[in-house]
Design a protein around this motif. Structure first.
Motif, PDB file in Angstrom:
ATOM      1  N   GLY A 169      19.968  44.573  43.685  1.00 15.31           N
ATOM      2  CA  GLY A 169      18.673  44.722  44.163  1.00 15.31           C
ATOM      3  C   GLY A 169      18.182  43.500  44.362  1.00 15.31           C
ATOM      4  O   GLY A 169      17.604  42.693  45.811  1.00 15.31           O
ATOM      5  N   VAL A 170      18.838  42.596  43.146  1.00 16.25           N
ATOM      6  CA  VAL A 170      17.880  41.240  43.239  1.00 16.25           C
ATOM      7  C   VAL A 170      18.940  40.404  44.005  1.00 16.25           C
ATOM      8  O   VAL A 170      18.573  38.932  44.728  1.00 16.25           O
ATOM      9  CB  VAL A 170      17.868  40.616  41.810  1.00 16.25           C
ATOM     10  CG1 VAL A 170      17.357  39.316  42.256  1.00 16.25           C
ATOM     11  CG2 VAL A 170      16.992  41.290  40.733  1.00 16.25           C
ATOM     12  N   VAL A 171      19.916  40.825  44.343  1.00 21.69           N
ATOM     13  CA  VAL A 171      21.173  39.736  45.301  1.00 21.69           C
ATOM     14  C   VAL A 171      21.214  39.814  46.094  1.00 21.69           C
ATOM     15  O   VAL A 171      20.598  38.800  47.609  1.00 21.69           O
ATOM     16  CB  VAL A 171      22.080  40.150  44.574  1.00 21.69           C
ATOM     17  CG1 VAL A 171      23.271  40.209  45.439  1.00 21.69           C
ATOM     18  CG2 VAL A 171      23.047  40.096  43.483  1.00 21.69           C
ATOM     19  N   ASN A 189      29.125  39.927  48.193  1.00 21.00           N
ATOM     20  CA  ASN A 189      30.221  39.913  48.274  1.00 21.00           C
ATOM     21  C   ASN A 189      31.180  39.714  47.099  1.00 21.00           C
ATOM     22  O   ASN A 189      31.309  40.171  46.239  1.00 21.00           O
ATOM     23  CB  ASN A 189      30.904  40.686  49.149  1.00 21.00           C
ATOM     24  CG  ASN A 189      30.111  42.057  50.227  1.00 21.00           C
ATOM     25  OD1 ASN A 189      30.024  42.770  49.115  1.00 21.00           O
ATOM     26  ND2 ASN A 189      30.544  41.569  51.060  1.00 21.00           N
ATOM     27  N   ARG A 190      31.154  38.087  47.581  1.00 22.06           N
ATOM     28  CA  ARG A 190      31.533  37.100  45.516  1.00 22.06           C
ATOM     29  C   ARG A 190      31.110  37.875  44.671  1.00 22.06           C
ATOM     30  O   ARG A 190      32.098  37.462  43.293  1.00 22.06           O
ATOM     31  CB  ARG A 190      31.634  36.293  46.581  1.00 22.06           C
ATOM     32  CG  ARG A 190      32.391  34.803  46.093  1.00 22.06           C
ATOM     33  CD  ARG A 190      32.599  33.220  46.395  1.00 22.06           C
ATOM     34  NE  ARG A 190      31.179  33.119  46.980  1.00 22.06           N
ATOM     35  CZ  ARG A 190      30.060  32.452  46.047  1.00 22.06           C
ATOM     36  NH1 ARG A 190      30.518  32.492  44.415  1.00 22.06           N
ATOM     37  NH2 ARG A 190      28.916  32.043  46.017  1.00 22.06           N
ATOM     38  N   ARG A 237      34.838  49.943  49.770  1.00 22.39           N
ATOM     39  CA  ARG A 237      34.346  49.687  50.462  1.00 22.39           C
ATOM     40  C   ARG A 237      33.039  47.942  50.118  1.00 22.39           C
ATOM     41  O   ARG A 237      32.870  48.130  48.773  1.00 22.39           O
ATOM     42  CB  ARG A 237      33.628  50.074  51.990  1.00 22.39           C
ATOM     43  CG  ARG A 237      32.260  50.228  50.839  1.00 22.39           C
ATOM     44  CD  ARG A 237      31.988  51.386  52.093  1.00 22.39           C
ATOM     45  NE  ARG A 237      31.433  51.256  53.092  1.00 22.39           N
ATOM     46  CZ  ARG A 237      30.977  52.024  54.464  1.00 22.39           C
ATOM     47  NH1 ARG A 237      31.305  52.884  54.884  1.00 22.39           N
ATOM     48  NH2 ARG A 237      30.780  51.087  55.582  1.00 22.39           N
ATOM     49  N   ARG A 238      33.486  47.270  50.841  1.00 24.15           N
ATOM     50  CA  ARG A 238      32.513  46.366  49.998  1.00 24.15           C
ATOM     51  C   ARG A 238      30.647  46.190  50.424  1.00 24.15           C
ATOM     52  O   ARG A 238      30.346  47.479  51.027  1.00 24.15           O
ATOM     53  CB  ARG A 238      32.530  45.336  51.796  1.00 24.15           C
ATOM     54  CG  ARG A 238      33.776  44.860  51.768  1.00 24.15           C
ATOM     55  CD  ARG A 238      34.086  43.575  52.790  1.00 24.15           C
ATOM     56  NE  ARG A 238      32.755  42.846  53.576  1.00 24.15           N
ATOM     57  CZ  ARG A 238      32.748  41.042  52.578  1.00 24.15           C
ATOM     58  NH1 ARG A 238      34.146  40.984  51.880  1.00 24.15           N
ATOM     59  NH2 ARG A 238      32.013  40.116  53.095  1.00 24.15           N
ATOM     60  N   ILE A 239      30.340  46.373  49.447  1.00 24.65           N
ATOM     61  CA  ILE A 239      28.638  46.719  48.262  1.00 24.65           C
ATOM     62  C   ILE A 239      27.798  46.459  49.916  1.00 24.65           C
ATOM     63  O   ILE A 239      27.085  47.090  50.326  1.00 24.65           O
ATOM     64  CB  ILE A 239      28.373  46.051  47.554  1.00 24.65           C
ATOM     65  CG1 ILE A 239      29.404  46.837  46.419  1.00 24.65           C
ATOM     66  CG2 ILE A 239      27.252  46.546  47.587  1.00 24.65           C
ATOM     67  CD1 ILE A 239      28.940  46.570  44.818  1.00 24.65           C
ATOM     68  N   ARG A 290      30.345  34.627  35.420  1.00 25.46           N
ATOM     69  CA  ARG A 290      29.518  33.392  35.662  1.00 25.46           C
ATOM     70  C   ARG A 290      29.516  32.729  36.842  1.00 25.46           C
ATOM     71  O   ARG A 290      28.329  31.821  37.128  1.00 25.46           O
ATOM     72  CB  ARG A 290      31.045  31.811  35.073  1.00 25.46           C
ATOM     73  CG  ARG A 290      31.182  31.148  35.472  1.00 25.46           C
ATOM     74  CD  ARG A 290      32.197  30.245  35.119  1.00 25.46           C
ATOM     75  NE  ARG A 290      32.657  30.397  33.119  1.00 25.46           N
ATOM     76  CZ  ARG A 290      33.943  29.866  32.739  1.00 25.46           C
ATOM     77  NH1 ARG A 290      34.371  29.270  33.278  1.00 25.46           N
ATOM     78  NH2 ARG A 290      33.815  30.572  31.387  1.00 25.46           N
ATOM     79  N   ALA A 291      29.806  33.084  37.980  1.00 26.29           N
ATOM     80  CA  ALA A 291      29.615  33.315  39.046  1.00 26.29           C
ATOM     81  C   ALA A 291      27.876  33.216  39.750  1.00 26.29           C
ATOM     82  O   ALA A 291      27.191  33.134  40.363  1.00 26.29           O
ATOM     83  CB  ALA A 291      30.872  33.628  40.204  1.00 26.29           C
ATOM     84  N   ARG A 292      27.198  34.161  39.150  1.00 24.55           N
ATOM     85  CA  ARG A 292      26.031  35.081  39.362  1.00 24.55           C
ATOM     86  C   ARG A 292      25.326  33.853  38.972  1.00 24.55           C
ATOM     87  O   ARG A 292      24.089  33.920  38.826  1.00 24.55           O
ATOM     88  CB  ARG A 292      26.307  36.049  38.689  1.00 24.55           C
ATOM     89  CG  ARG A 292      26.647  37.020  39.637  1.00 24.55           C
ATOM     90  CD  ARG A 292      26.434  38.700  39.506  1.00 24.55           C
ATOM     91  NE  ARG A 292      26.802  39.458  38.028  1.00 24.55           N
ATOM     92  CZ  ARG A 292      27.680  39.818  37.914  1.00 24.55           C
ATOM     93  NH1 ARG A 292      28.989  40.274  39.457  1.00 24.55           N
ATOM     94  NH2 ARG A 292      28.151  40.762  36.187  1.00 24.55           N
TER      95      ARG A 292
END
Length: 464
Positions: free
Chosen positions: A365-367, A378-379, A339-341, A405-407
């Motif tokens: 937690g940081v996100v 979620n991305r 499921r979506r986080i 890379r996205a993060r």
């Protein structure tokens, strides 16, 4: 009894490693208040029920919460882990999480902790001791850390029938045996079974007295390539080995054999092709010790233990009333539907990259603390299943590469990842002039453009 009311920004269900790592990151990156509800009597999750001889399979340096180190960052000088960084045991981990809660979380004034309490749903929970109940008004989100909670032999009954008079115990009970056993039968193919076999051998039990029943054989990661600090260049070399193999292999089988040939993957029996990969790290000395056990039964799962025989999927083997059967066959890591986080009013803790659970759950937690949009969160952190079969190793690695890379495009997240001790490769920037790091970097540069494409092709053409 009337519910007492309380207000909190986050209501965290569970106080295990995932909950503690997430909460620590949330406290460090926001002004949020947190209420932690846990059915156990102390923080630490499954470590409270762990068998007495269990240790982390990864160095302590990578475990726990980001703000509080664990262990002494020292190299073991004896035993099967000699020459590698220390592996904390159950007693140390229980004390560590208690220290984090009582000396770091609670003194902030932003954390409330309710042990021995059962979460009932709808932000309501009740004390199992007093019957007192609370209704929480949650201003931001419920955080469910129990969704992927696994089962362990200490708290789960055997998944097979046991006849009256049969000596069958969970892994921890062999440390308390008072009556000498004629033989030992270890049932299971995962880390608990491995630990039980190693412990018996280390206590001087003759290998001929041990029978190991394995439903499946596993690939194990060589702990030599999972080391921090002074041994971190070898970790980085392991990353280069993996990326090269992923870029150049034409089948999953070729990839796994290449990793074995490079020493990064280990198997106990060189004549048996493993079908399981759980991401567990094992030392070469442990593997050598385990190879001394030659009575290995591969007839599927145990269905029933009678006083004189063990019934399996594909046959029967003899046993006796004087044999101690060691139940190591719990499910382990859970694999519920994904499921979506991040959702409105809810965070459901699940893995989103390969390995090092405390690092990734702290990252969540940081996100959560630094991004406003659940869509963006979620991305950056799409959920994946915990790994089980060989194919899962590739898919989890692909997820790690694809979204890393996205993060990195978010400075707060990227800067934290570069400094937290939970990130295994956070310290590699300080070793850029090391010849081993230079060589590994060059190897990675040669293949990095083709890795993701070939991994996708391997996954598309593989069956398991």
């Amino acid at each position: 009894m009337t519910d007492q009311e309380l207000e909190t920004d986050y209501l965290v269900i569970g106080a295990g490693a995932a909950a503690m790592a997430f909460t620590d990151a949330l406290l460090a990156h926001s002004d949020a208040t947190v209420t932690i509800v846990d059915r156990r009597h102390a923080p630490g999750g499954h470590w409270l029920n762990a068998y007495p001889y269990v240790r982390l399979h990864q160095p302590s340096a990578f475990y726990g919460v980001s703000s509080v180190p664990i262990g002494n960052d020292s190299l073991d000088v004896s035993g099967t882990n000699a020459g590698y960084y220390e592996l904390s045991g159950a007693d140390e981990l229980r004390a560590y999480f208690a220290r984090v809660m009582h000396r770091h979380f609670l003194p902030t004034g932003r954390v409330r902790y309710f042990p021995l309490s059962e979460y009932l749903g709808e932000h309501r929970f009740v004390s199992k001791l007093t019957g007192k109940s609370w209704q929480a008004r949650v201003r931001r989100k419920l955080v469910d850390t129990t969704y992927v909670e696994g089962s362990i032999p200490a708290t789960s009954p055997p998944p097979f029938e046991v006849a009256e008079g049969v000596r069958c115990v969970p892994a921890g009970e062999i440390a308390n045996i008072v009556e000498r056993a004629e033989r030992f039968v270890v049932i299971g193919g995962g880390k608990t079974a491995l630990d039980a076999c190693v412990w018996l051998l280390e206590q001087g039990v003759d290998p001929g007295m041990i029978r190991w029943i394995k439903p499946r054989d596993s690939w194990w990661t060589n702990r030599r390539f999972r080391q921090p600090l002074t041994l971190l260049p070898e970790f980085y070399r392991g990353a280069a080995i993996q990326l090269e193999a992923m870029a150049q292999s034409s089948t999953v089988e070729e990839l796994l054999y290449r990793l074995e040939a490079e020493g990064l993957f280990l198997r106990i029996d060189p004549d048996v092709v493993p079908t399981m990969w759980r991401g567990v790290a094992v030392g070469e000395a442990e593997a050598a010790l385990l190879r001394r056990i030659t009575d290995v039964v591969r007839m599927g799962h145990v269905r029933r233990i009678e006083r004189d025989e063990i019934v399996l999927d594909q046959g029967r083997v003899k046993t006796s009333a004087q044999t101690v059967h060691i139940h190591c066959a719990a499910r382990g890591l859970a694999r519920p539907p994904l499921r979506r986080i991040f959702e409105p009013g809810r965070v459901t803790i699940q893995p989103f990259l390969l390995g090092f659970v405390c690092y990734q759950f702290a990252t969540l937690g940081v996100v959560e603390a630094t991004l406003a949009s659940d869509e963006d969160k979620n991305r950056l952190c799409p959920s994946i299943n915990f790994w089980d079969v060989n194919r899962d190793y590739l898919s989890a690695f692909l997820a790690t590469l694809t979204h890393d890379r996205a993060r990195k495009a978010y400075p707060t997240i990227a800067n934290w990842a570069k400094t937290t001790r939970l990130n295994p490769l956070a310290g590699i920037a300080h070793l850029r002039e090391d010849p081993r790091v230079i060589e590994a970097s060059e190897r990675i540069a040669r293949v990095e453009r083709t890795v993701i494409g070939n991994l996708k092709r391997l996954l598309d053409t593989s069956e398991s």
